[in-house]
Design an enzyme around this catalytic site. Structure first.
Site, mmCIF file in Angstrom:
data_model
loop_
_atom_site.group_PDB
_atom_site.id
_atom_site.type_symbol
_atom_site.label_atom_id
_atom_site.label_comp_id
_atom_site.label_asym_id
_atom_site.label_seq_id
_atom_site.Cartn_x
_atom_site.Cartn_y
_atom_site.Cartn_z
ATOM 1 N N ARG A 90 7.050 -14.690 7.977
ATOM 2 C CA ARG A 90 7.004 -13.468 8.752
ATOM 3 C C ARG A 90 6.528 -13.743 10.187
ATOM 4 O O ARG A 90 5.857 -14.742 10.450
ATOM 5 C CB ARG A 90 6.057 -12.463 8.098
ATOM 6 C CG ARG A 90 6.570 -11.884 6.782
ATOM 7 C CD ARG A 90 5.617 -10.819 6.233
ATOM 8 N NE ARG A 90 4.273 -11.336 6.015
ATOM 9 C CZ ARG A 90 3.235 -11.091 6.800
ATOM 10 N NH1 ARG A 90 3.370 -10.316 7.866
ATOM 11 N NH2 ARG A 90 2.044 -11.589 6.524
ATOM 12 N N LYS A 96 9.106 -6.637 3.322
ATOM 13 C CA LYS A 96 7.789 -6.192 3.768
ATOM 14 C C LYS A 96 7.883 -5.000 4.714
ATOM 15 O O LYS A 96 6.948 -4.204 4.810
ATOM 16 C CB LYS A 96 7.033 -7.349 4.427
ATOM 17 C CG LYS A 96 6.586 -8.422 3.436
ATOM 18 C CD LYS A 96 5.759 -7.836 2.292
ATOM 19 C CE LYS A 96 5.205 -8.910 1.367
ATOM 20 N NZ LYS A 96 4.511 -8.332 0.185
ATOM 21 N N HIS A 129 -0.630 -3.543 -3.126
ATOM 22 C CA HIS A 129 -0.121 -4.908 -3.086
ATOM 23 C C HIS A 129 -0.718 -5.642 -4.285
ATOM 24 O O HIS A 129 -1.771 -6.272 -4.204
ATOM 25 C CB HIS A 129 -0.542 -5.578 -1.768
ATOM 26 C CG HIS A 129 0.144 -6.862 -1.499
ATOM 27 N ND1 HIS A 129 -0.406 -7.858 -0.731
ATOM 28 C CD2 HIS A 129 1.351 -7.335 -1.897
ATOM 29 C CE1 HIS A 129 0.431 -8.887 -0.660
ATOM 30 N NE2 HIS A 129 1.496 -8.590 -1.366
ATOM 31 N N SER A 174 -2.961 -14.904 -1.611
ATOM 32 C CA SER A 174 -2.256 -16.128 -1.985
ATOM 33 C C SER A 174 -3.235 -17.183 -2.504
ATOM 34 O O SER A 174 -4.292 -17.412 -1.921
ATOM 35 C CB SER A 174 -1.517 -16.672 -0.757
ATOM 36 O OG SER A 174 -0.833 -17.860 -1.066
ATOM 37 N N LYS A 225 -2.709 -14.587 -8.890
ATOM 38 C CA LYS A 225 -2.142 -13.268 -9.219
ATOM 39 C C LYS A 225 -0.885 -13.391 -10.080
ATOM 40 O O LYS A 225 -0.755 -12.735 -11.113
ATOM 41 C CB LYS A 225 -1.839 -12.513 -7.923
ATOM 42 C CG LYS A 225 -1.285 -11.112 -8.122
ATOM 43 C CD LYS A 225 -1.083 -10.391 -6.792
ATOM 44 C CE LYS A 225 -0.027 -11.064 -5.945
ATOM 45 N NZ LYS A 225 0.361 -10.262 -4.768
ATOM 46 N N THR A 226 0.052 -14.245 -9.638
ATOM 47 C CA THR A 226 1.309 -14.411 -10.382
ATOM 48 C C THR A 226 1.055 -15.110 -11.708
ATOM 49 O O THR A 226 1.582 -14.717 -12.755
ATOM 50 C CB THR A 226 2.326 -15.209 -9.544
ATOM 51 O OG1 THR A 226 2.574 -14.502 -8.330
ATOM 52 C CG2 THR A 226 3.633 -15.378 -10.293
ATOM 53 N N ASP A 229 4.495 -7.747 -7.314
ATOM 54 C CA ASP A 229 3.971 -7.744 -5.949
ATOM 55 C C ASP A 229 3.650 -6.377 -5.354
ATOM 56 O O ASP A 229 2.673 -6.240 -4.643
ATOM 57 C CB ASP A 229 4.972 -8.465 -5.030
ATOM 58 C CG ASP A 229 4.377 -8.870 -3.699
ATOM 59 O OD1 ASP A 229 3.250 -9.398 -3.695
ATOM 60 O OD2 ASP A 229 5.016 -8.653 -2.667
ATOM 61 N N ARG A 247 11.044 -20.199 -0.998
ATOM 62 C CA ARG A 247 11.046 -18.962 -1.781
ATOM 63 C C ARG A 247 12.253 -18.865 -2.692
ATOM 64 O O ARG A 247 13.289 -19.506 -2.466
ATOM 65 C CB ARG A 247 11.062 -17.760 -0.831
ATOM 66 C CG ARG A 247 9.802 -17.582 -0.001
ATOM 67 C CD ARG A 247 8.741 -16.865 -0.761
ATOM 68 N NE ARG A 247 7.512 -16.707 -0.007
ATOM 69 C CZ ARG A 247 6.508 -15.927 -0.373
ATOM 70 N NH1 ARG A 247 6.597 -15.224 -1.495
ATOM 71 N NH2 ARG A 247 5.411 -15.852 0.339
#
Length: 529
Positions: free
Chosen positions: A58, A201, A220, A238, A242-243, A257, A321
């Protein structure tokens, strides 16, 4: 300048009605276009790999919100929400439409953001690149048919022209790249960057504005649901897990997400996943690995002449990604929504080694830690970092929050009270010392603590209050060493633990000063004394 919104709506309509604007192409049709246009390469996994050029992530410094009178007072203006005046925006908007109008082909997708129909945003996405259009189809929610897509009257439109480069001196941008949101004209205008994540996003930021205005929480976080219908939310920056921790074979994934929380319960904002692919392997993350198949878009992954993928090669970027529709994962909830959550997990990778592996938060503490959004950067992860450094991201998603932070915190607090949600802070980082001297908390123990929390086993457990942070630590968790639970016991020198803990407390307090008087009461009620 008098602005005629109708004129600009018609300009978009005219663009969409061109015979060369290809509407709602199938995955196979888009694959053909991608390969014909040399936009990407076919891999042996069946996925398409695309390169995004010099922009492999980004561009936050190039992101703007149009400063329009009807919305001006709502926005938390600053380094994240940078203003741009309406006249400047419309002149650039004109240029982009003219640029796209000259193209031989455009790619158009109609779909939705939000799997709950009561809170759904209807979308049109106009792309210059075919692979961006497939990305949009993967990340947003697809209509059930082309006929349904044709009937969609969009609430918001993404106009993406990566090959159009702005001139900062003329166009009022900071560089050739721009991501501009106009709430008045219901448009996200993107140019000068091929990084497809700006679309995802951008819409998340729009939902973070619109949903709270209707008293709906936008978050989020990842979410899953157990066999008994019990729902858990996982917030974390990050590297906090979380994942990893939300991917549980015994629980179905709602989404990985972005979520909303309305009167009906939890719903996924997206229709797909945008997973990190660096160092991906079947052994470590089988669900994600298996999801990379026909229809998936890979970004900036290294592929050899035979189409073989090397996920460990970071020559283009660490931020490789994989974008795939959520139905590529077998263990999911369909549609992607569920009841109100029973448990919320805040994940932090504390590289200072002083936060407990798990602690139960009061509502006030939950609001404080939600606003803090703490984790730590490790020594060596960025140039110049030789010691762990704190990283704070408001509400675990500060780059995507148009409104003032207090609005999100108050909504969360109200929902915790209304639905009697248990909230836990889980440290997936270090214990017994900071990074370099301590040790990483065993993932197996973390999974066990999380499982005990989300199944309700810790709800009425015996707790002791930590005298540094004021956190409630369980005295016992099944199959987890008792000495691990209270971090001071894991340090060989308690005085060193206290000094390091006090240092982190001061960093939390310093971070909270950025809110000023806006949340001073939350610092008093939920923060560290």
């Amino acid at each position: 300048m008098a602005v005629d919104t109708y004129t600009y709506t018609n300009k978009i309509k005219s663009l969409l009605e061109k015979p060369t604007s290809l509407f709602q192409l199938s995955t196979t049709q888009l694959y053909k276009k991608i390969l014909e246009n040399d936009e990407g390469e076919l891999t042996e996994l069946g996925a398409i790999n695309a390169k995004t050029g010099k922009y492999t992530g980004r561009s936050p410094k190039d992101k703007f919100i149009v400063n329009e009178p009807s919305y001006r007072d709502d926005i938390d203006w600053g380094n994240i929400n940078q203003p741009i005046d309406e006249d400047t925006f419309l002149k650039l908007y004109d240029k982009v439409i003219t640029h796209l109008d000259a193209k031989d082909e455009l790619y158009v997708f109609n779909g939705y953001a939000g799997s709950d129909e009561d809170s759904q945003l209807k979308l049109t996405v106009i792309n210059e690149l075919a692979w961006h259009n497939l990305f949009a189809q993967n990340m947003f929610i697809r209509p059930n048919s082309k006929e349904e897509a044709e009937d969609i009257k969009p609430n918001f439109t993404i106009v993406s022209a990566p090959n159009f480069k702005a001139d900062p001196e003329i166009d009022g941008t900071k560089s050739e790249t721009f991501i501009i949101t106009s709430f008045k004209h219901k448009v996200i205008l993107i140019g000068g960057t091929e990084y497809a994540g700006e679309m995802k996003k951008g819409i998340f930021s729009v939902m973070n504005y619109l949903l709270p205005k209707d008293d709906i929480m936008s978050m989020h976080c990842s979410a899953n649901v157990g066999e008994k219908g019990d729902v858990a939310l996982f917030f974390g920056l990050s590297g906090t897990g979380k994942t990893t921790l939300s991917a549980d074979a015994s629980r179905k994934l709602i989404g990985d997400d972005e979520h909303g929380w309305n009167d009906n319960g939890i719903f996924n904002i997206e229709g797909g996943c945008y997973a990190k692919a660096i160092n991906l392997s079947y052994k470590k993350e089988p669900q994600i690995y298996d999801a990379i198949q026909y229809g998936t878009i890979l970004e900036n992954v290294v592929v050899d002449e035979e189409g073989d993928v090397d996920f460990d090669d970071n020559r283009y970027t660490e931020n490789t990604r994989a974008a795939y529709p959520i139905h590529h994962i077998e263990n999911i909830v369909t549609p992607s929504k569920a009841a109100h959550p029973n448990t919320i997990i805040f994940l932090t990778a504390d590289a200072f080694g002083v936060l407990p592996p798990i602690s139960k938060l009061t509502k006030d503490q939950a609001m404080y830690h939600f606003l803090s959004g703490f984790t730590a950067k490790l020594a060596g992860t960025e140039r110049g970092i030789t010691e762990p450094e704190p990283s704070f991201s408001t509400c675990f998603g500060s780059p995507f929050l148009p409104l003032h932070a207090r609005e999100y915190a108050d909504l969360l607090g109200e929902l915790i009270d209304e639905h009697e949600v248990d909230v836990y802070l889980v440290n997936t980082g270090w214990t017994g010392g900071k990074y370099g001297t301590g040790r990483r908390i065993n993932l197996g123990y973390t999974r066990q603590m999380v499982n005990e929390a989300i199944t309700g086993s810790l709800k009425d457990a015996e707790y002791i209050k930590d005298d540094m942070f004021g956190l409630n630590i369980p005295v016992q968790v099944e199959d987890v060493p008792q000495t691990l639970l209270n971090p001071i016991n894991a340090w060989s020198k308690p005085e060193e633990y206290r000094a390091q803990a006090q240092d982190l407390i001061e960093r939390f307090k310093q971070n909270f000063e950025k809110f000023g008087d806006e949340v001073s009461d939350l610092a008093e009620k939920g923060g560290f004394k």
